[in-house]
Design a protein around this motif. Structure first.
Motif, mmCIF file in Angstrom:
data_model
loop_
_atom_site.group_PDB
_atom_site.id
_atom_site.type_symbol
_atom_site.label_atom_id
_atom_site.label_comp_id
_atom_site.label_asym_id
_atom_site.label_seq_id
_atom_site.Cartn_x
_atom_site.Cartn_y
_atom_site.Cartn_z
ATOM 1 N N ALA A 199 -0.633 17.147 3.485
ATOM 2 C CA ALA A 199 -0.804 15.938 2.679
ATOM 3 C C ALA A 199 -1.620 14.947 3.502
ATOM 4 N N GLU A 200 -2.840 14.662 3.047
ATOM 5 C CA GLU A 200 -3.756 13.818 3.802
ATOM 6 C C GLU A 200 -4.396 12.782 2.886
ATOM 7 N N GLN A 201 -4.909 11.710 3.481
ATOM 8 C CA GLN A 201 -5.673 10.724 2.740
ATOM 9 C C GLN A 201 -6.903 10.310 3.526
ATOM 10 N N ASP A 202 -7.964 10.002 2.797
ATOM 11 C CA ASP A 202 -9.174 9.451 3.379
ATOM 12 C C ASP A 202 -8.897 7.990 3.737
ATOM 13 N N MET A 203 -8.966 7.649 5.013
ATOM 14 C CA MET A 203 -8.572 6.313 5.462
ATOM 15 C C MET A 203 -9.494 5.235 4.898
ATOM 16 N N ASP A 204 -10.777 5.522 4.820
ATOM 17 C CA ASP A 204 -11.710 4.554 4.242
ATOM 18 C C ASP A 204 -11.462 4.370 2.752
ATOM 19 N N GLU A 205 -11.097 5.441 2.067
ATOM 20 C CA GLU A 205 -10.798 5.331 0.641
ATOM 21 C C GLU A 205 -9.592 4.418 0.417
ATOM 22 N N VAL A 206 -8.583 4.527 1.275
ATOM 23 C CA VAL A 206 -7.416 3.653 1.165
ATOM 24 C C VAL A 206 -7.826 2.198 1.380
ATOM 25 N N TRP A 207 -8.651 1.943 2.390
ATOM 26 C CA TRP A 207 -9.118 0.579 2.645
ATOM 27 C C TRP A 207 -9.894 0.030 1.437
ATOM 28 N N ARG A 254 -10.235 11.479 11.747
ATOM 29 C CA ARG A 254 -10.011 12.548 10.759
ATOM 30 C C ARG A 254 -9.210 11.938 9.618
ATOM 31 N N PRO A 255 -9.014 12.658 8.515
ATOM 32 C CA PRO A 255 -8.139 12.118 7.455
ATOM 33 C C PRO A 255 -6.739 11.840 7.992
ATOM 34 N N ALA A 256 -6.099 10.827 7.434
ATOM 35 C CA ALA A 256 -4.732 10.498 7.825
ATOM 36 C C ALA A 256 -3.798 11.636 7.423
ATOM 37 N N VAL A 257 -2.892 11.995 8.320
ATOM 38 C CA VAL A 257 -1.822 12.944 8.012
ATOM 39 C C VAL A 257 -0.616 12.118 7.573
ATOM 40 N N LEU A 258 -0.092 12.398 6.386
ATOM 41 C CA LEU A 258 0.899 11.519 5.772
ATOM 42 C C LEU A 258 2.330 11.883 6.146
ATOM 43 N N TRP A 259 3.231 10.989 5.765
ATOM 44 C CA TRP A 259 4.658 11.110 6.052
ATOM 45 C C TRP A 259 5.290 12.346 5.419
ATOM 46 N N THR A 319 -4.781 5.902 -5.300
ATOM 47 C CA THR A 319 -5.397 6.611 -4.190
ATOM 48 C C THR A 319 -5.011 8.083 -4.272
ATOM 49 N N GLU A 320 -5.878 8.914 -3.789
ATOM 50 C CA GLU A 320 -5.670 10.360 -3.911
ATOM 51 C C GLU A 320 -5.068 10.942 -2.636
ATOM 52 N N VAL A 321 -4.081 11.782 -2.814
ATOM 53 C CA VAL A 321 -3.528 12.566 -1.710
ATOM 54 C C VAL A 321 -4.157 13.949 -1.764
ATOM 55 N N HIS A 322 -4.766 14.347 -0.659
ATOM 56 C CA HIS A 322 -5.453 15.638 -0.601
ATOM 57 C C HIS A 322 -4.535 16.680 0.023
ATOM 58 N N HIS A 323 -4.642 17.888 -0.485
ATOM 59 C CA HIS A 323 -3.825 19.002 0.014
ATOM 60 C C HIS A 323 -4.762 20.142 0.426
ATOM 61 N N PRO A 324 -5.379 20.035 1.609
ATOM 62 C CA PRO A 324 -6.367 21.043 2.015
ATOM 63 C C PRO A 324 -5.773 22.425 2.251
ATOM 64 N N ARG A 325 -4.480 22.470 2.434
ATOM 65 C CA ARG A 325 -3.794 23.760 2.579
ATOM 66 C C ARG A 325 -2.347 23.552 2.140
ATOM 67 N N PRO A 326 -1.620 24.635 1.818
ATOM 68 C CA PRO A 326 -0.230 24.466 1.378
ATOM 69 C C PRO A 326 0.594 23.684 2.402
ATOM 70 N N ALA A 339 0.842 -1.195 0.000
ATOM 71 C CA ALA A 339 0.000 0.000 0.000
ATOM 72 C C ALA A 339 0.877 1.245 0.000
ATOM 73 N N GLY A 340 1.194 1.743 -1.182
ATOM 74 C CA GLY A 340 1.988 2.954 -1.305
ATOM 75 C C GLY A 340 1.158 4.198 -1.087
#
Length: 498
Positions: free
Chosen positions: A46-54, A95-100, A36-43, A12-13
């Motif tokens: 980097a976040e992801q919808d955890m259910d979308e990843v599943w 909440r959405p996952a906060v990424l590395w 899968t989509e990485v969301h950028h709600p602000r500059p 799961a990359g």
């Protein structure tokens, strides 16, 4: 596994989920993929919808299983690491996952550096905290989103989130917990570290450590329906992708080294012991999941994203065309040089500087698109050499894997610039192969990881350093380091958002 069974191994990359089907000999049969989509709600976020990843994992597994058309003997899992994947008591996302690669915690890291927290923590943890690690993310969420931490029951990673969905078991693989939570000498959670991070009040968010047989659990009935496998299928949580990928290249013994040419350039050396009391703090030290072994890893924020940026900038089709363009000019790109630090989060290995920025030097009218293409590839190779310099031991060769290893030119440049023979893998899905080795060892098919690797890992082409270029690249690397040292004095003034 029976000889007629297959194994499904999920990798799961960050942007692509792969479910790889292997037969009993370790041969890749088919791959199911979902983006899968990485969301950028602000500059910088980097976040992801955890259910979308599943859902992407479940769909990829269903696709791979249907195409293979054979009984599945096991499901193994490796995934992107770090970040903060918060769940509540019902095991639902808070909440959405906060990424590395999220940069919101950069001010926290700068503050910790000024206060000496990073230095003190490194001497126990042997990992240098950065903005993408869960301690920094939890600290900034405590300041900006206290309601999220009040609602949370556990902080997970991508891999442990998926293991929870598949089996109902809540916990962290030791490789995932190593940075930033473990005292690397005892390999246990450290209250001293939590206090240093200002997170003692949130100690309960750390889930149980899953060791040995605890990383093996049966597939839950609800998840079985979603992934298209029988309930009770064995599920193995392998180390997270940094470790699993090295394992998939055959790195199982102290002194062996790997570099993953992916979104991050992760240069890693397997060692028998950590020495956090020695040297300058740098990189990560990860529990390898085998007795007496640790992984010294230097996962940069510079990686193939820099190649993507260059491809777009030059109007090219893909990385292959970039390599073809770079091949038109000689080593050194006629004096054009690139510091490839383009991430919004700066750089984290082998040095830590959230303000690090890219730089092109030596530019003259004679330079064209081909020179920039070459300079970018060489700049990234110098990053790898810099990481090897920070590692505790110089290896005798460097295993290469990841998408970037498809470029013979880049592999040869890495051999030339590092001065090490470079060996590619014949396996295209190396992270999934590492998960397979872990799973088969956990299930008793092999006595240990070296035996599994010896039987199932397939090496590819070997690239020897060009002896006539050694002195040239030594001088180029010295210039690379000197330029970076000079640029670092001005980085903080170059960023519009700082």
């Amino acid at each position: 596994m029976r000889d007629t069974d297959v194994a499904v191994c999920v990798d799961a990359g960050t942007t692509v989920i792969k479910a790889v089907v292997f037969d009993a000999t370790g041969r890749e049969l088919t791959v199911g993929r979902r983006e899968t989509e990485v969301h950028h709600p602000r500059p910088g976020a980097a976040e992801q919808d955890m259910d979308e990843v599943w859902r992407a994992v479940a769909a990829a597994v269903r696709e791979a299983v249907a195409e293979a058309g054979r009984p599945v003997g096991l499901l193994a899992l490796t995934a992107q690491g770090d970040g903060a994947w918060l769940v509540d008591r019902r095991h639902r996302p808070v909440r959405p996952a906060v990424l590395w690669n999220d940069a919101r915690a950069a001010p926290v890291v700068r503050r910790w550096r000024a206060e000496g927290v990073l230095e003190r923590a490194y001497r126990d943890n042997a990992s240098l905290s950065n903005a993408g690690l869960p301690n920094a993310i939890l600290r900034v969420l405590a300041e900006r989103e206290p309601e999220s931490l009040r609602a949370a029951h556990a902080v997970l990673t991508c891999g442990s989130w998926l293991f929870l969905r598949l089996t109902g078991v809540l916990g962290l693989h030791p490789s995932e917990a190593s940075a930033p939570w473990l005292d690397i000498r005892t390999r246990a959670y450290s209250d001293k570290l939590l206090d240093a991070y200002g997170l003692t009040a949130h100690r309960a968010l750390l889930p149980p450590l899953l060791r040995g047989g605890e990383t093996l659990a049966p597939l839950a009935a609800a998840a079985a329906r979603q992934v298209g496998l029988p309930p009770e299928t064995p599920v193995v949580l392998a180390p997270y992708d940094v470790v699993a990928t090295a394992l998939g290249t055959g790195t199982t013994r102290a002194g062996q080294a790997t570099c993953v040419l992916g979104t991050t350039l992760c240069t890693e050396v397997l060692v028998e012991r950590a020495a956090p009391e020695e040297g300058e703090p740098a990189g990560l030290t990860l529990d390898f999941g085998a007795p007496g072994l640790l992984m010294r890893a230097f996962p940069t924020l510079a990686g193939t994203g820099v190649l993507d940026w260059t491809v777009d900038l030059l109007g090219l089709r893909d990385h292959r065309e970039l390599s073809e363009l770079a091949a038109r000019v000689p080593p050194g790109a006629d004096g054009l040089r690139v510091l490839p630090y383009l991430s919004p989060a700066g750089e984290r290995a082998p040095f830590l500087d959230p303000a690090a920025s890219g730089l092109v030097t030596g530019m003259l009218f004679r330079h064209g698109r081909e020179h920039l293409a070459r300079a970018v590839l060489e700049g990234l190779a110098h990053v790898i050499r810099d990481c090897l310099r920070a590692a505790p031991h110089r290896p005798t060769e460097l295993a290469l894997c990841g998408g970037g290893a498809a470029s013979a030119l880049w592999c040869q440049l890495i051999a030339d610039i590092t001065g090490l023979p470079a060996v590619s893998s014949r396996d295209s899905q190396v992270g999934a192969k590492g998960a397979l080795l872990c799973a088969l060892t956990a299930l008793g098919a092999f006595p240990d990881l070296p035996a599994a690797a010896s039987a199932l890992v397939r090496t590819g082409r070997r690239y020897e350093p060009s002896p006539g270029l050694t002195a040239f690249h030594d001088a180029e690397h010295a210039e690379f380091l000197a330029t970076r040292e000079l640029a670092a004095t001005r980085w903080s003034g170059w960023r519009a958002d700082d």
